[in-house]
Design an enzyme around this catalytic site. Sequence first.
Site, PDB file in Angstrom:
ATOM      1  N   SER A  83       0.842  -1.195   0.000  1.00 47.99           N
ATOM      2  CA  SER A  83       0.000   0.000   0.000  1.00 47.99           C
ATOM      3  C   SER A  83       0.887   1.260   0.000  1.00 47.99           C
ATOM      4  O   SER A  83       1.779   1.377  -0.841  1.00 47.99           O
ATOM      5  CB  SER A  83      -0.931  -0.057   1.218  1.00 47.99           C
ATOM      6  OG  SER A  83      -1.894   0.954   1.186  1.00 47.99           O
ATOM      7  N   ARG A 101     -11.778   5.502  10.677  1.00 41.57           N
ATOM      8  CA  ARG A 101     -11.419   4.100  10.800  1.00 41.57           C
ATOM      9  C   ARG A 101     -12.493   3.177  10.235  1.00 41.57           C
ATOM     10  O   ARG A 101     -12.192   2.173   9.576  1.00 41.57           O
ATOM     11  CB  ARG A 101     -11.148   3.760  12.271  1.00 41.57           C
ATOM     12  CG  ARG A 101     -10.610   2.361  12.475  1.00 41.57           C
ATOM     13  CD  ARG A 101      -9.354   2.106  11.677  1.00 41.57           C
ATOM     14  NE  ARG A 101      -8.590   0.991  12.206  1.00 41.57           N
ATOM     15  CZ  ARG A 101      -7.405   0.629  11.767  1.00 41.57           C
ATOM     16  NH1 ARG A 101      -6.843   1.307  10.771  1.00 41.57           N
ATOM     17  NH2 ARG A 101      -6.756  -0.391  12.295  1.00 41.57           N
ATOM     18  N   ASP A 159      -8.695  -6.463  -4.505  1.00 47.59           N
ATOM     19  CA  ASP A 159      -8.294  -5.162  -3.946  1.00 47.59           C
ATOM     20  C   ASP A 159      -8.818  -4.057  -4.854  1.00 47.59           C
ATOM     21  O   ASP A 159      -8.289  -3.829  -5.938  1.00 47.59           O
ATOM     22  CB  ASP A 159      -6.768  -5.113  -3.845  1.00 47.59           C
ATOM     23  CG  ASP A 159      -6.253  -3.834  -3.202  1.00 47.59           C
ATOM     24  OD1 ASP A 159      -7.052  -2.899  -2.979  1.00 47.59           O
ATOM     25  OD2 ASP A 159      -5.047  -3.766  -2.923  1.00 47.59           O
ATOM     26  N   HIS A 192      -7.941  -5.178  -0.116  1.00 46.45           N
ATOM     27  CA  HIS A 192      -6.650  -4.549   0.106  1.00 46.45           C
ATOM     28  C   HIS A 192      -5.921  -5.155   1.317  1.00 46.45           C
ATOM     29  O   HIS A 192      -4.696  -5.275   1.322  1.00 46.45           O
ATOM     30  CB  HIS A 192      -6.863  -3.048   0.311  1.00 46.45           C
ATOM     31  CG  HIS A 192      -5.603  -2.250   0.354  1.00 46.45           C
ATOM     32  ND1 HIS A 192      -4.661  -2.289  -0.646  1.00 46.45           N
ATOM     33  CD2 HIS A 192      -5.123  -1.378   1.285  1.00 46.45           C
ATOM     34  CE1 HIS A 192      -3.654  -1.477  -0.338  1.00 46.45           C
ATOM     35  NE2 HIS A 192      -3.912  -0.916   0.826  1.00 46.45           N
ATOM     36  N   ASP A 193      -6.678  -5.541   2.327  1.00 51.28           N
ATOM     37  CA  ASP A 193      -6.079  -6.118   3.529  1.00 51.28           C
ATOM     38  C   ASP A 193      -5.337  -7.423   3.275  1.00 51.28           C
ATOM     39  O   ASP A 193      -4.603  -7.896   4.155  1.00 51.28           O
ATOM     40  CB  ASP A 193      -7.160  -6.366   4.591  1.00 51.28           C
ATOM     41  CG  ASP A 193      -7.391  -5.135   5.466  1.00 51.28           C
ATOM     42  OD1 ASP A 193      -6.628  -4.159   5.331  1.00 51.28           O
ATOM     43  OD2 ASP A 193      -8.335  -5.161   6.278  1.00 51.28           O
TER      44      ASP A 193
END
Lengths: 379, 379
Positions: free
Chosen positions: B154, B224, B318, B351-352
Amino acid sequence: MSEINSIGVVTPKTAHFNEALTLKSGDILPEFDLIYETYGELNADKSNAVLICHALSGTHHVAGKHSSEDKHPGWWDNLIGPGKPLDTNKFFVIGLNNLGGCHGSSGPSSINQATGKPYGATFPIVTVEDWVNSQAMLADYLGVKQFAAVVGGSLGGMQALQWSIAYPERIQHALVIASSPNLTAQNMGFNEVARQAIMTDPEFYDGNYYEHNAIPRRGLRIARMLGHITYLSDDAMGEKFGRRIKDQIKYSFDVEFEVESYLRYQADKFADSFDANSYIRMTRALDYYDPALDFDGDLTKALAHVKAKFLVLSFTSDWRFSPERSKEIVKALLDNERTVSYAEVTAAHGHDAFLMEDAHYHAILRSYFNKIDFSKGEG
Amino acid sequence: MSEINSIGVVTPKTAHFNEALTLKSGDILPEFDLIYETYGELNADKSNAVLICHALSGTHHVAGKHSSEDKHPGWWDNLIGPGKPLDTNKFFVIGLNNLGGCHGSSGPSSINQATGKPYGATFPIVTVEDWVNSQAMLADYLGVKQFAAVVGGSLGGMQALQWSIAYPERIQHALVIASSPNLTAQNMGFNEVARQAIMTDPEFYDGNYYEHNAIPRRGLRIARMLGHITYLSDDAMGEKFGRRIKDQIKYSFDVEFEVESYLRYQADKFADSFDANSYIRMTRALDYYDPALDFDGDLTKALAHVKAKFLVLSFTSDWRFSPERSKEIVKALLDNERTVSYAEVTAAHGHDAFLMEDAHYHAILRSYFNKIDFSKGEG
């Protein structure tokens, strides 16, 4: 083109209902108002009525203008008018503001006759099912026994679907556009972010901000910015803004890029015009809607008694209400051997495409509406 | 498995730099600290060092534990350790907290020696380029002339890319994972929503909340929650939460669905642990990074002087740093006839995924690190 075929100046009307409406939550609205507009003429046998259901932030003002100087026509003015895809020379079109809204129908910002104060937090949570029931009362009020069609995009599409379930005899055609049989966890997550932004704004006062002369503007701004991003596609935002720098990079938290300028502008505009209590209720209606829930998640069973013919339509770049979700509705209808047309329109604009004047999209709607033959008592 | 090959207890160290660092913005940091951890041993010719660059909310604590009772190992502990894909029996691995962060390196919550108070809003905006320059100073401090590899996911991948541009002689391999040569308008839009949530929180006090004993918790919570949703895929959220109801539907704005419960929990945890001024600076670093900007948008030209060999790796689900963006880097490297391996890993987690222990993903990294032969002075 929109100008030539415009409906012209329209005036909203309000229907007052003294009958109590029992909501899905068990709460009761003892009386309520629905504000609505109509376009075109109801024919003699009252068979040409089309109901337009609005989405999250929509209103009863679907087409036409409120004065000759009005620069903002109704939100679906490109679709509805004389000679337009939904032709008001043929159809009698009704738009209304849903219960819980903030544009004239009873909602959290309305005065509660019992207290003389705005309902605020005491206004109940209204569901898609409740909206459809209240719309049926409006139909009775207008003398419409059966709609030629009920039409909606997004949350509006859920209402069109619900009409076919709750009132199978009262709807000939359901047009379910850019919609879904329920929200995904991702969509519910986005709704929760928007609600938390509003509800944790210190000016929200647990929903009773009216009496504090306050508006939870910060929360509304965040909700709107988030909505704007997710209703567009990544590609559409790339085309519209790209990485264009506003003036020059200042290494600051002020506006640096055009996309930021746009989002802040939209946020401010929305915070000045939309009621926070209405917004959080509209998102809850989205979250809750799930007609398959009472059938062990089986949508086919949920649609077993549907009689309407369907047009289900989705847009390729819509990632919040993706084509896959529309196909779930199509599959459940086909399982029940119902008549359904499905169109997947190639469009770059994401979820917002349903509001836009796309030639292919509008041609499909024009063709579908042209084929609706209410003169024969079809259906 | 992680437990068996754990690095064990590690202790962060702090390097103080009295040399001034001139930032891309023109601002100058007269002196600063960098907190870092190391795993494994630097070999005699100092050729086996690997730098790990962190992403938005990462820290210097990349692997191992801070005490034997510590329940939370470093954020990339599944990757780094004896016998793990990045094997600390072979490599000397360095993790640091970037400038502007809030975990021990100089940042907005640090005391400004000139005033005796926290920097707060006066801490400058630090860019990816600045981070890489400060990391080069840390490398000098540790006696590392050339890294065997610089690795990041990232925003960390942007730093690995920038290392290859700014210090072509000092990096043998760049591992750019789940990254992009710049952000799309959509990504910049999400960053702006997070920043606006933080900056319009009344407890933000224009960034000087420390002296008001306040924390802009509301804004951090929203930032968050939004991050969590967008770093996962729609499918992953569907699998993890679906539409599961927490207890029973209450028709309220309390937690109704499990996804809401999860998001609120993550939001609270983050608001108690991360500094708001750091967060808005990290997002700005993401926004600004665009090595092609000085080359009329031509990434090929921007990478003309790169010497490192590359592994570029992306994940199919992602959508914030999509495979298409990784391929832009690959194309620009190939245009320049550089050595680049590209892997697109099928993974559901969005993405994680770059943080997760996926067998295929880790096998690729293991194989790539195994082939790095620093003993020959390769590169």
